[in-house]
Motif scaffolding. Sequence first.
Motif, PDB file in Angstrom:
ATOM      1  N   ILE A  71      -1.910  13.051  -1.086  1.00 24.73           N
ATOM      2  CA  ILE A  71      -1.177  12.087  -0.270  1.00 24.73           C
ATOM      3  C   ILE A  71      -0.130  12.883   0.504  1.00 24.73           C
ATOM      4  O   ILE A  71       0.713  13.550  -0.106  1.00 24.73           O
ATOM      5  CB  ILE A  71      -0.507  11.013  -1.132  1.00 24.73           C
ATOM      6  CG1 ILE A  71      -1.576  10.181  -1.848  1.00 24.73           C
ATOM      7  CG2 ILE A  71       0.375  10.121  -0.270  1.00 24.73           C
ATOM      8  CD1 ILE A  71      -1.030   9.243  -2.883  1.00 24.73           C
ATOM      9  N   TRP A 125       7.528   5.420  -5.101  1.00 21.89           N
ATOM     10  CA  TRP A 125       7.658   3.952  -5.079  1.00 21.89           C
ATOM     11  C   TRP A 125       6.303   3.311  -4.819  1.00 21.89           C
ATOM     12  O   TRP A 125       6.139   2.566  -3.868  1.00 21.89           O
ATOM     13  CB  TRP A 125       8.693   3.519  -4.039  1.00 21.89           C
ATOM     14  CG  TRP A 125      10.069   3.929  -4.423  1.00 21.89           C
ATOM     15  CD1 TRP A 125      10.778   4.971  -3.914  1.00 21.89           C
ATOM     16  CD2 TRP A 125      10.910   3.320  -5.416  1.00 21.89           C
ATOM     17  NE1 TRP A 125      12.011   5.055  -4.531  1.00 21.89           N
ATOM     18  CE2 TRP A 125      12.116   4.058  -5.443  1.00 21.89           C
ATOM     19  CE3 TRP A 125      10.764   2.235  -6.288  1.00 21.89           C
ATOM     20  CZ2 TRP A 125      13.161   3.736  -6.316  1.00 21.89           C
ATOM     21  CZ3 TRP A 125      11.803   1.928  -7.144  1.00 21.89           C
ATOM     22  CH2 TRP A 125      12.978   2.674  -7.144  1.00 21.89           C
ATOM     23  N   ASP A 126       5.320   3.628  -5.625  1.00 18.95           N
ATOM     24  CA  ASP A 126       4.031   2.962  -5.463  1.00 18.95           C
ATOM     25  C   ASP A 126       4.001   1.714  -6.345  1.00 18.95           C
ATOM     26  O   ASP A 126       4.916   1.464  -7.132  1.00 18.95           O
ATOM     27  CB  ASP A 126       2.858   3.921  -5.701  1.00 18.95           C
ATOM     28  CG  ASP A 126       2.525   4.106  -7.168  1.00 18.95           C
ATOM     29  OD1 ASP A 126       3.315   3.681  -8.019  1.00 18.95           O
ATOM     30  OD2 ASP A 126       1.476   4.699  -7.458  1.00 18.95           O
ATOM     31  N   ALA A 127       2.945   0.909  -6.201  1.00 23.93           N
ATOM     32  CA  ALA A 127       2.938  -0.414  -6.823  1.00 23.93           C
ATOM     33  C   ALA A 127       2.992  -0.319  -8.351  1.00 23.93           C
ATOM     34  O   ALA A 127       3.674  -1.108  -9.010  1.00 23.93           O
ATOM     35  CB  ALA A 127       1.708  -1.200  -6.376  1.00 23.93           C
ATOM     36  N   TRP A 161      -5.489  -3.471  -6.700  1.00 26.10           N
ATOM     37  CA  TRP A 161      -5.232  -4.258  -5.494  1.00 26.10           C
ATOM     38  C   TRP A 161      -4.677  -3.417  -4.360  1.00 26.10           C
ATOM     39  O   TRP A 161      -4.887  -3.725  -3.200  1.00 26.10           O
ATOM     40  CB  TRP A 161      -4.252  -5.399  -5.815  1.00 26.10           C
ATOM     41  CG  TRP A 161      -4.847  -6.457  -6.694  1.00 26.10           C
ATOM     42  CD1 TRP A 161      -6.181  -6.662  -6.930  1.00 26.10           C
ATOM     43  CD2 TRP A 161      -4.152  -7.451  -7.447  1.00 26.10           C
ATOM     44  NE1 TRP A 161      -6.346  -7.718  -7.783  1.00 26.10           N
ATOM     45  CE2 TRP A 161      -5.120  -8.224  -8.120  1.00 26.10           C
ATOM     46  CE3 TRP A 161      -2.797  -7.775  -7.625  1.00 26.10           C
ATOM     47  CZ2 TRP A 161      -4.789  -9.294  -8.942  1.00 26.10           C
ATOM     48  CZ3 TRP A 161      -2.468  -8.840  -8.446  1.00 26.10           C
ATOM     49  CH2 TRP A 161      -3.451  -9.590  -9.101  1.00 26.10           C
ATOM     50  N   TRP A 162      -3.918  -2.379  -4.690  1.00 28.63           N
ATOM     51  CA  TRP A 162      -3.277  -1.583  -3.639  1.00 28.63           C
ATOM     52  C   TRP A 162      -3.569  -0.109  -3.852  1.00 28.63           C
ATOM     53  O   TRP A 162      -3.981   0.298  -4.935  1.00 28.63           O
ATOM     54  CB  TRP A 162      -1.760  -1.832  -3.667  1.00 28.63           C
ATOM     55  CG  TRP A 162      -1.438  -3.275  -3.542  1.00 28.63           C
ATOM     56  CD1 TRP A 162      -1.659  -4.060  -2.452  1.00 28.63           C
ATOM     57  CD2 TRP A 162      -0.873  -4.132  -4.542  1.00 28.63           C
ATOM     58  NE1 TRP A 162      -1.264  -5.346  -2.715  1.00 28.63           N
ATOM     59  CE2 TRP A 162      -0.777  -5.423  -3.981  1.00 28.63           C
ATOM     60  CE3 TRP A 162      -0.418  -3.936  -5.845  1.00 28.63           C
ATOM     61  CZ2 TRP A 162      -0.255  -6.509  -4.679  1.00 28.63           C
ATOM     62  CZ3 TRP A 162       0.094  -5.021  -6.544  1.00 28.63           C
ATOM     63  CH2 TRP A 162       0.176  -6.298  -5.961  1.00 28.63           C
ATOM     64  N   THR A 163      -3.346   0.677  -2.793  1.00 25.24           N
ATOM     65  CA  THR A 163      -3.458   2.132  -2.958  1.00 25.24           C
ATOM     66  C   THR A 163      -2.185   2.624  -3.648  1.00 25.24           C
ATOM     67  O   THR A 163      -1.084   2.203  -3.311  1.00 25.24           O
ATOM     68  CB  THR A 163      -3.609   2.828  -1.607  1.00 25.24           C
ATOM     69  OG1 THR A 163      -2.477   2.506  -0.799  1.00 25.24           O
ATOM     70  CG2 THR A 163      -4.873   2.398  -0.891  1.00 25.24           C
ATOM     71  N   THR A 164      -2.361   3.496  -4.640  1.00 23.00           N
ATOM     72  CA  THR A 164      -1.221   3.991  -5.398  1.00 23.00           C
ATOM     73  C   THR A 164      -1.363   5.493  -5.614  1.00 23.00           C
ATOM     74  O   THR A 164      -2.463   6.037  -5.513  1.00 23.00           O
ATOM     75  CB  THR A 164      -1.135   3.331  -6.788  1.00 23.00           C
ATOM     76  OG1 THR A 164      -2.408   3.477  -7.430  1.00 23.00           O
ATOM     77  CG2 THR A 164      -0.777   1.864  -6.701  1.00 23.00           C
ATOM     78  N   LEU A 165      -0.241   6.130  -5.907  1.00 17.71           N
ATOM     79  CA  LEU A 165      -0.294   7.535  -6.312  1.00 17.71           C
ATOM     80  C   LEU A 165      -0.843   7.615  -7.735  1.00 17.71           C
ATOM     81  O   LEU A 165      -1.572   8.527  -8.097  1.00 17.71           O
ATOM     82  CB  LEU A 165       1.110   8.147  -6.230  1.00 17.71           C
ATOM     83  CG  LEU A 165       1.284   9.570  -6.724  1.00 17.71           C
ATOM     84  CD1 LEU A 165       0.396  10.529  -5.934  1.00 17.71           C
ATOM     85  CD2 LEU A 165       2.737  10.012  -6.579  1.00 17.71           C
ATOM     86  N   LEU A 191       0.849  -1.196   0.000  1.00 20.92           N
ATOM     87  CA  LEU A 191       0.000   0.000   0.000  1.00 20.92           C
ATOM     88  C   LEU A 191       0.880   1.239   0.000  1.00 20.92           C
ATOM     89  O   LEU A 191       1.848   1.323   0.754  1.00 20.92           O
ATOM     90  CB  LEU A 191      -0.898   0.008   1.237  1.00 20.92           C
ATOM     91  CG  LEU A 191      -1.874  -1.165   1.354  1.00 20.92           C
ATOM     92  CD1 LEU A 191      -2.646  -1.060   2.655  1.00 20.92           C
ATOM     93  CD2 LEU A 191      -2.834  -1.195   0.185  1.00 20.92           C
ATOM     94  N   TYR A 192       0.516   2.195  -0.848  1.00 21.90           N
ATOM     95  CA  TYR A 192       1.317   3.422  -0.891  1.00 21.90           C
ATOM     96  C   TYR A 192       0.860   4.388   0.185  1.00 21.90           C
ATOM     97  O   TYR A 192       1.646   5.154   0.698  1.00 21.90           O
ATOM     98  CB  TYR A 192       1.204   4.070  -2.277  1.00 21.90           C
ATOM     99  CG  TYR A 192       2.196   5.176  -2.486  1.00 21.90           C
ATOM    100  CD1 TYR A 192       3.556   4.901  -2.530  1.00 21.90           C
ATOM    101  CD2 TYR A 192       1.784   6.491  -2.625  1.00 21.90           C
ATOM    102  CE1 TYR A 192       4.473   5.909  -2.707  1.00 21.90           C
ATOM    103  CE2 TYR A 192       2.689   7.507  -2.811  1.00 21.90           C
ATOM    104  CZ  TYR A 192       4.036   7.213  -2.856  1.00 21.90           C
ATOM    105  OH  TYR A 192       4.945   8.206  -3.030  1.00 21.90           O
ATOM    106  N   PHE A 193      -0.439   4.375   0.513  1.00 24.20           N
ATOM    107  CA  PHE A 193      -0.913   5.291   1.551  1.00 24.20           C
ATOM    108  C   PHE A 193      -2.043   4.641   2.341  1.00 24.20           C
ATOM    109  O   PHE A 193      -2.616   3.626   1.923  1.00 24.20           O
ATOM    110  CB  PHE A 193      -1.375   6.617   0.946  1.00 24.20           C
ATOM    111  CG  PHE A 193      -2.518   6.511  -0.024  1.00 24.20           C
ATOM    112  CD1 PHE A 193      -3.834   6.479   0.416  1.00 24.20           C
ATOM    113  CD2 PHE A 193      -2.280   6.449  -1.401  1.00 24.20           C
ATOM    114  CE1 PHE A 193      -4.886   6.398  -0.485  1.00 24.20           C
ATOM    115  CE2 PHE A 193      -3.328   6.365  -2.304  1.00 24.20           C
ATOM    116  CZ  PHE A 193      -4.633   6.332  -1.840  1.00 24.20           C
TER     117      PHE A 193
END
Lengths: 149, 251
Positions: free
Chosen positions: A104, B130-132, B184-188, A35-37
């Motif tokens: 963010i 560095w996001d997914a 699937w994941w939180t990203t920028l 997870l980025y945030f």
Amino acid sequence: MTPTRRKRLALVAVIVLGVGAATAVAITALNDNMLYFVSPSDVYADAAPPDRRIRLGGLVAAGSVKRDPDSLAVAFMVTDGRHEVPVSFEGILPDLFREGQGVIAHGHLDGTGRFHADEVLARHDETYMPPEVMRSLEAAGHPPEASES
Amino acid sequence: MIFHRLKVGFHRLGSPPTFHKLCRILSPWLWAGFVACTAIGLYQALYVVPPDYQQGDSFRILYIHVPAAWQAMAGYVIMAILAAIALVWRIRTVEIMTMAAAPVGAAFTALCLATGSLWGKPMWGTWWAWDARLTSMLVLLFIYLGIMGLYAAFEDRRKGARVACILVLVGLVNIPLIHFSVEWWTTLHQGSTINLFGESKMHPSMLPPLIWMAIAVKLMFGGALLDRSRNDLVDQDRRKRWIRDVIGEEA
């Protein structure tokens, strides 16, 4: 297909499926780290320990942005619709930063529940349309939902 | 009967002179199509399409960034299919094509990362995160480079191609990761705007140049793939008689 080729084809399938399965296991184990945030609700639920650096993501609450006229300091609320976290930041904000926009913030919580950010990034959603279309949508009373996926 | 003729035609492609001839005939058409589609696409992207309600004119870089990203991934899938054929049937021209696809795919990946970075600075406020999504795309570039390096490390080109083909299959797992990373994941990075099996989040007036550019990069990938394959084949077979016949015929 000759037996040799059938054997090689099976080997190819085993490689693809094997690597896929191994990756799926690894990804499941690492899920939280990908997870980025985290959202304001996550912050409340986890009671994130103060002084641990995290990234907080959500929308800038409407009417919450307060700028200090003498410096670059700015304070605003980040919301996910259920919870809000107050954020302070000193520095230059990205062009897309505005109320209702996704952001963010990278920083840490202090003891009082205020989030001190040293970096604020803007996050835009996947909607693209001309300004006139946006205006007519607003006139019709249907502004597109600012989605946070 | 038709199936039999198709099968014979397919096997003929394994013959270097036939493959060489096919590449030489097809590739100029692919390049010409690429130039035409790019001209239409870029003209529409820069002059016809309206600016975005949030990002203004900056969003126009999408017409390079998105087709490059699609082609980087589609190119990998094509390369993986070629690798599977090469490993099972051991056809030399297919091995050569698989290895020729890697540098082209790597170039599209690099283009995607570079335009994304240029776009990220003014919009997000950072060149890199560095996001997914961004990380998995960088991994794709390293996989492409790894395939190229592995192929080049062997004295025996055929052996190098076979080893690198296995790496191609291993790296295939990264493609669904790139695609689903934003779900699937939180990203920028934003989520998917264009959905093949659902509603797209882009106004129809903005779509045509994206389609032209998507076709253009596919044609360019094909042209570059055939040219590179032909060059590698000529280089490997430079001492063989058929090359002398072909070159003699051209000179």
